[in-house]
Design a protein around this motif. Structure first.
Motif, PDB file in Angstrom:
ATOM      1  N   LYS A   1      47.460  40.919  40.592  1.00  0.00           N
ATOM      2  CA  LYS A   1      47.177  42.225  40.007  1.00  0.00           C
ATOM      3  C   LYS A   1      46.607  42.056  38.601  1.00  0.00           C
ATOM      4  CE  LYS A   1      48.880  45.472  42.884  1.00  0.00           C
ATOM      5  NZ  LYS A   1      48.189  46.714  43.280  1.00  0.00           N
ATOM      6  N   ALA A   2      45.697  42.953  38.247  1.00  0.00           N
ATOM      7  CA  ALA A   2      45.197  42.954  36.876  1.00  0.00           C
ATOM      8  C   ALA A   2      46.329  43.359  35.935  1.00  0.00           C
ATOM      9  CB  ALA A   2      44.018  43.913  36.752  1.00  0.00           C
ATOM     10  N   PRO A   3      46.366  42.834  34.703  1.00  0.00           N
ATOM     11  CA  PRO A   3      47.423  43.213  33.758  1.00  0.00           C
ATOM     12  C   PRO A   3      47.439  44.721  33.531  1.00  0.00           C
ATOM     13  CG  PRO A   3      46.185  41.327  32.943  1.00  0.00           C
ATOM     14  CD  PRO A   3      45.449  41.832  34.144  1.00  0.00           C
TER      15      PRO A   3
ATOM     16  N   GLU B   1      31.319  45.165  33.985  1.00  0.00           N
ATOM     17  CA  GLU B   1      31.541  44.389  32.772  1.00  0.00           C
ATOM     18  C   GLU B   1      32.749  43.467  32.944  1.00  0.00           C
ATOM     19  OE1 GLU B   1      31.289  42.660  29.170  1.00  0.00           O
ATOM     20  OE2 GLU B   1      29.786  43.944  30.138  1.00  0.00           O
ATOM     21  N   TYR B   2      33.788  43.989  33.576  1.00  0.00           N
ATOM     22  CA  TYR B   2      34.978  43.178  33.856  1.00  0.00           C
ATOM     23  C   TYR B   2      34.603  42.000  34.765  1.00  0.00           C
ATOM     24  CZ  TYR B   2      40.070  42.563  34.241  1.00  0.00           C
ATOM     25  OH  TYR B   2      41.356  42.100  34.153  1.00  0.00           O
ATOM     26  N   MET B   3      33.770  42.257  35.774  1.00  0.00           N
ATOM     27  CA  MET B   3      33.368  41.190  36.697  1.00  0.00           C
ATOM     28  C   MET B   3      32.504  40.144  36.000  1.00  0.00           C
ATOM     29  SD  MET B   3      34.978  41.777  39.396  1.00  0.00           S
ATOM     30  CE  MET B   3      34.262  40.434  40.336  1.00  0.00           C
ATOM     31  N   ARG B   4      31.758  40.559  34.977  1.00  0.00           N
ATOM     32  CA  ARG B   4      30.980  39.577  34.218  1.00  0.00           C
ATOM     33  C   ARG B   4      31.916  38.617  33.482  1.00  0.00           C
ATOM     34  NH1 ARG B   4      26.836  43.587  33.847  1.00  0.00           N
ATOM     35  NH2 ARG B   4      27.894  44.724  32.189  1.00  0.00           N
ATOM     36  N   ARG B   5      33.058  39.139  33.000  1.00  0.00           N
ATOM     37  CA  ARG B   5      34.036  38.266  32.353  1.00  0.00           C
ATOM     38  C   ARG B   5      34.644  37.294  33.367  1.00  0.00           C
ATOM     39  NH1 ARG B   5      36.162  42.902  29.680  1.00  0.00           N
ATOM     40  NH2 ARG B   5      38.230  42.563  30.552  1.00  0.00           N
ATOM     41  N   ILE B   6      34.901  37.806  34.570  1.00  0.00           N
ATOM     42  CA  ILE B   6      35.437  36.935  35.624  1.00  0.00           C
ATOM     43  C   ILE B   6      34.424  35.831  35.953  1.00  0.00           C
ATOM     44  CG2 ILE B   6      36.220  36.832  38.016  1.00  0.00           C
ATOM     45  CD1 ILE B   6      38.172  38.221  36.140  1.00  0.00           C
ATOM     46  N   ALA B   7      33.134  36.204  36.013  1.00  0.00           N
ATOM     47  CA  ALA B   7      32.094  35.214  36.309  1.00  0.00           C
ATOM     48  C   ALA B   7      32.044  34.135  35.224  1.00  0.00           C
ATOM     49  CB  ALA B   7      30.742  35.897  36.440  1.00  0.00           C
ATOM     50  N   LEU B   8      32.243  34.527  33.954  1.00  0.00           N
ATOM     51  CA  LEU B   8      32.258  33.555  32.863  1.00  0.00           C
ATOM     52  C   LEU B   8      33.456  32.629  32.971  1.00  0.00           C
ATOM     53  CD1 LEU B   8      31.122  35.661  29.770  1.00  0.00           C
ATOM     54  CD2 LEU B   8      29.877  33.816  30.897  1.00  0.00           C
ATOM     55  N   ILE B   9      34.593  33.164  33.432  1.00  0.00           N
ATOM     56  CA  ILE B   9      35.768  32.317  33.637  1.00  0.00           C
ATOM     57  C   ILE B   9      35.465  31.246  34.677  1.00  0.00           C
ATOM     58  CG2 ILE B   9      38.102  32.306  34.614  1.00  0.00           C
ATOM     59  CD1 ILE B   9      38.548  35.018  33.287  1.00  0.00           C
ATOM     60  N   ILE B  10      34.817  31.639  35.775  1.00  0.00           N
ATOM     61  CA  ILE B  10      34.504  30.691  36.842  1.00  0.00           C
ATOM     62  C   ILE B  10      33.511  29.637  36.364  1.00  0.00           C
ATOM     63  CG2 ILE B  10      33.511  30.456  39.151  1.00  0.00           C
ATOM     64  CD1 ILE B  10      36.264  31.790  39.082  1.00  0.00           C
TER      65      ILE B  10
ATOM     66  N   PRO C   1      38.704  47.242  43.034  1.00  0.00           N
ATOM     67  CA  PRO C   1      38.873  48.115  41.865  1.00  0.00           C
ATOM     68  C   PRO C   1      39.920  49.203  42.067  1.00  0.00           C
ATOM     69  CG  PRO C   1      36.542  47.736  42.346  1.00  0.00           C
ATOM     70  CD  PRO C   1      37.311  47.201  43.502  1.00  0.00           C
ATOM     71  N   GLN C   2      40.010  49.761  43.274  1.00  0.00           N
ATOM     72  CA  GLN C   2      40.971  50.828  43.516  1.00  0.00           C
ATOM     73  C   GLN C   2      42.412  50.322  43.377  1.00  0.00           C
ATOM     74  OE1 GLN C   2      38.345  50.225  45.638  1.00  0.00           O
ATOM     75  NE2 GLN C   2      37.122  51.870  44.712  1.00  0.00           N
ATOM     76  N   ALA C   3      42.678  49.143  43.910  1.00  0.00           N
ATOM     77  CA  ALA C   3      44.031  48.578  43.843  1.00  0.00           C
ATOM     78  C   ALA C   3      44.274  47.807  42.554  1.00  0.00           C
ATOM     79  CB  ALA C   3      44.275  47.656  45.038  1.00  0.00           C
ATOM     80  N   ARG C   4      43.229  47.639  41.725  1.00  0.00           N
ATOM     81  CA  ARG C   4      43.329  46.879  40.485  1.00  0.00           C
ATOM     82  C   ARG C   4      43.892  45.476  40.770  1.00  0.00           C
ATOM     83  NH1 ARG C   4      42.843  48.705  35.659  1.00  0.00           N
ATOM     84  NH2 ARG C   4      44.540  47.430  34.835  1.00  0.00           N
ATOM     85  N   ALA C   5      43.274  44.815  41.740  1.00  0.00           N
ATOM     86  CA  ALA C   5      43.761  43.496  42.154  1.00  0.00           C
ATOM     87  C   ALA C   5      42.585  42.581  42.460  1.00  0.00           C
ATOM     88  CB  ALA C   5      44.669  43.622  43.372  1.00  0.00           C
ATOM     89  N   PHE C   6      42.880  41.284  42.425  1.00  0.00           N
ATOM     90  CA  PHE C   6      41.900  40.255  42.751  1.00  0.00           C
ATOM     91  C   PHE C   6      42.487  39.329  43.808  1.00  0.00           C
ATOM     92  CE2 PHE C   6      41.015  41.502  38.412  1.00  0.00           C
ATOM     93  CZ  PHE C   6      39.627  41.628  38.382  1.00  0.00           C
TER      94      PHE C   6
ATOM     95  N   LEU D   1      44.007  31.836  38.867  1.00  0.00           N
ATOM     96  CA  LEU D   1      44.938  32.973  38.770  1.00  0.00           C
ATOM     97  C   LEU D   1      45.360  33.216  37.323  1.00  0.00           C
ATOM     98  CD1 LEU D   1      47.289  32.390  41.838  1.00  0.00           C
ATOM     99  CD2 LEU D   1      45.656  34.242  41.546  1.00  0.00           C
ATOM    100  N   VAL D   2      45.742  32.132  36.636  1.00  0.00           N
ATOM    101  CA  VAL D   2      46.199  32.272  35.261  1.00  0.00           C
ATOM    102  C   VAL D   2      45.075  32.783  34.365  1.00  0.00           C
ATOM    103  CG1 VAL D   2      47.072  31.010  33.273  1.00  0.00           C
ATOM    104  CG2 VAL D   2      47.955  30.512  35.544  1.00  0.00           C
ATOM    105  N   SER D   3      43.873  32.280  34.574  1.00  0.00           N
ATOM    106  CA  SER D   3      42.741  32.694  33.740  1.00  0.00           C
ATOM    107  C   SER D   3      42.394  34.154  33.971  1.00  0.00           C
ATOM    108  CB  SER D   3      41.528  31.798  34.043  1.00  0.00           C
ATOM    109  OG  SER D   3      41.827  30.441  33.804  1.00  0.00           O
ATOM    110  N   ILE D   4      42.485  34.616  35.221  1.00  0.00           N
ATOM    111  CA  ILE D   4      42.180  36.024  35.516  1.00  0.00           C
ATOM    112  C   ILE D   4      43.204  36.944  34.850  1.00  0.00           C
ATOM    113  CG2 ILE D   4      42.156  37.715  37.394  1.00  0.00           C
ATOM    114  CD1 ILE D   4      40.835  35.559  39.124  1.00  0.00           C
ATOM    115  N   LYS D   5      44.456  36.518  34.806  1.00  0.00           N
ATOM    116  CA  LYS D   5      45.477  37.341  34.148  1.00  0.00           C
ATOM    117  C   LYS D   5      45.188  37.521  32.660  1.00  0.00           C
ATOM    118  CE  LYS D   5      49.243  35.999  37.257  1.00  0.00           C
ATOM    119  NZ  LYS D   5      50.534  35.248  37.369  1.00  0.00           N
ATOM    120  N   LEU D   6      44.503  36.533  32.092  1.00  0.00           N
ATOM    121  CA  LEU D   6      44.212  36.603  30.656  1.00  0.00           C
ATOM    122  C   LEU D   6      42.837  37.198  30.359  1.00  0.00           C
ATOM    123  CD1 LEU D   6      45.511  33.076  29.597  1.00  0.00           C
ATOM    124  CD2 LEU D   6      46.691  35.261  29.357  1.00  0.00           C
TER     125      LEU D   6
END
Length: 581
Positions: free
Chosen positions: A481-483, A492-501, A550-555, A575-580
């Protein structure tokens, strides 16, 4: 003594009379299969037969090689066979049977070696196609199917394959003409998903009680032949392989049964990556409770246990460890007495880690020592401040003194030799001016993703490899779950996830794999310093997909690799990086 006997027979084959060569080749192939304790030796033996007496290696013999390689995905047999066969057909002059075996195996399992030097998809096509003009129609038919699979996996192969299909559509041979026409029109006639399914690797062959080689021997010598009777009995090596397959099935069942236990221990497992509960990956070290005045006298004659990590520091330490797993430098731990900073950098399978221990207290820290556990998967060299690695008893001397506002320094040179999913343990021990002993168990942020090298794949190649890595032992998946305080999941949130990857996990971004913006896919190679039998570095291909709801606010994080520890390690760090995020 089976290997020695077979090797002697192979050596004699070169000098044997032509009249008995076919019979010798058949019986050597049966012996090699029945008594092979290492199937890589079996593959090497059949290649020797082809090179020495290829004209007498019948179709059932090389068909059997393909069946055995296909039916044994465990270990590195498929990758070994692909690499060995590619080397075998690299010279312009080699036997046509070798080309047939290589064409089939590379079409199915060439992707396992595509990231090795000199073994890319384009190089595989070039090596195979140099034999095109010297091959008969049966071999060309196999080559055409292999070209179609290479073009499906590697974008750079498509302009090379297209002219071959175009010329072969007018071939006088009906089989070649039909295959070329169908493969050339396939992408226009079907959806990309359908093409991927049509060109994916073949499933395991049916495991029949009697191989085609035994049938051929029976036809040549009759039912009552001693050789036929002997060949029909399972050998010890065959029984061992069957037992190994049975054990693998039982292990898979046990893993499924152990899933609930692993779930129950999830907190302890996540401690490895998150630096949980005092940052030791599962080890618990609560604060020493303060003694009541009347207890002090009773305890005066005994040594008080060391002070551990205060509970109020644990949340910040978790976050610091997680950040350091995907960033080059930062603070690993900090309280009123000590600050531990880390700077690390990696190239391939090697890394250099600098650790700084800063004294924040108003008095010197005495008998300061660091202990780092040895790891089977890491070769490690240590350098540091004099006395830092002293390992004497608590009652003795040893260690160094860290003056006020100064640092002790530690440098590690590491090389990874195998996949792993835990971070090395480090204990920091020291005494304050009043004699109070402190012991802080920490984890160094050396995780599997530190040794990744990004790989960029076209959508078709990514999906082909993704499907080829299906299986319980190769896939790890978890939903997070997203924090609560995180913003809504948008582009924009997904762009941050892409940068994490891409930047954090060091995976190459594979764009265009999905029609939705809510999925991020990536590919990388886990580099090790270990060598295979050919002297090449052993590497592990890794794929990851992060799908947002997006509806469930989860990955949902899914990782697939050829090694279960790699899959688990990448999933934990993601998982840890997505939480942050």
């Amino acid at each position: 003594n089976a290997e020695r006997i077979v090797d002697e027979l192979v050596a004699h084959l070169a000098l044997a009379d032509a009249a008995i060569r076919e019979e010798m080749v058949l019986k050597i192939a049966i012996l090699a299969e029945k008594y092979a304790t290492d199937l890589r030796w079996y593959v090497d033996t059949i290649l020797k037969l082809i090179s020495i007496s290829g004209d007498h290696v019948s179709d059932p013999i090389w068909h059997r090689v393909v069946q055995i390689v296909t039916n044994h995905p465990q270990g590195d047999l498929q990758g070994y066979a692909a690499a060995t066969l590619l080397v075998a057909v690299s010279p312009r002059r080699c036997h046509e049977t070798a080309v047939r075996v290589a064409a089939y195996v590379l079409g199915e399992f060439g992707f396992l070696i595509a990231e090795r030097p000199g073994m890319s998809g384009e190089e595989q096509f070039r090596i195979l196609h140099q034999h095109w003009h010297n091959c008969d129609t049966e071999t060309r038919s196999i080559l055409i199917s292999t070209y179609a699979k290479l073009a499906n996996l590697y974008e750079e192969c498509r302009p090379l394959v297209a002219p071959v299909f175009s010329r072969s559509r007018n071939s006088v041979d009906v089989e070649i003409q039909q295959r070329s026409s169908e493969y050339a029109a396939m992408r226009e006639a079907f959806s990309p998903e359908a093409v991927e399914d049509l060109l994916r690797e073949m499933p395991p062959f049916e495991d029949k009680r009697q191989s085609a080689l035994e049938q051929r021997l029976r036809e040549k010598e009759g039912e009552d032949s001693a050789a036929v009777v002997k060949a029909s009995r399972p050998s010890a090596a065959q029984q061992q392989r069957a037992a190994a397959a049975q054990r693998a099935a039982e292990a898979a069942q046990q893993q499924a049964q152990a899933a609930e236990e692993e779930q129950a221990q999830a907190q302890a497992q996540q401690d490895v990556v998150e630096g949980t509960e005092n940052g030791v990956g599962g080890e618990e070290h609560d604060d020493v409770p303060e003694k009541e005045p009347e207890e002090v006298g009773e305890a005066a004659t005994s040594v008080a246990p060391p002070v551990g990590i205060p509970k109020e520091v644990i949340p910040a330490m978790r976050k610091a460890f997680s950040n350091l797993c995907t960033s080059p430098s930062g603070v690993l731990f900090e309280n009123a007495l000590l600050q531990v900073g880390v700077k690390h950098e990696y190239v391939g399978s090697q890394g250099r880690i600098s650790v700084f221990f800063g004294n924040l207290s108003p008095a010197p820290l005495k008998r300061f020592r660091v202990r780092i556990d040895d790891c089977d998967h890491l070769r490690m060299q240590k350098q540091g401040t004099e006395g830092l690695f002293d390992d004497e008893g608590d009652e003795g001397g040893g260690g160094c003194t860290v003056a006020v506002r100064t640092q002790a320094k530690l440098m590690l040179l590491v090389e990874v030799t195998a996949p792993f999913d835990d971070a090395p343990a480090m204990r920091v021990l020291f005494e304050t001016e009043d004699g109070t002993r402190h012991e802080y168990p920490l984890r160094l942020p050396i995780v599997a993703t530190c040794f990744m090298e990004p790989v960029t794949l076209e959508p078709g190649a990514f999906m082909q490899r993704w499907k080829s890595l299906e299986g319980q032992d190769r896939e790890c998946q978890e939903v997070v779950k997203a924090p609560p305080n995180a913003p809504p999941i948008d582009e924009e949130y997904m762009r941050r996830i892409a940068l994490i990857i891409s930047d954090g996990l060091k995976f190459g971004r594979c764009q265009g794999c999905d029609p939705t913006p809510w999925t991020v896919s990536g590919a990388a190679t886990f580099r090790t310093g270990a060598k295979d039998l050919n002297g090449n570095n052993i590497n592990v291909g890794c794929l990851v997909r992060v799908e947002a709801n997006p509806q469930a606010r989860a990955f949902r994080v899914t990782t697939r690799t050829l090694h279960p520890l790699c899959s688990k390690a990448v999933k934990n760090v993601a998982l840890v990086s997505i939480k942050l995020a």
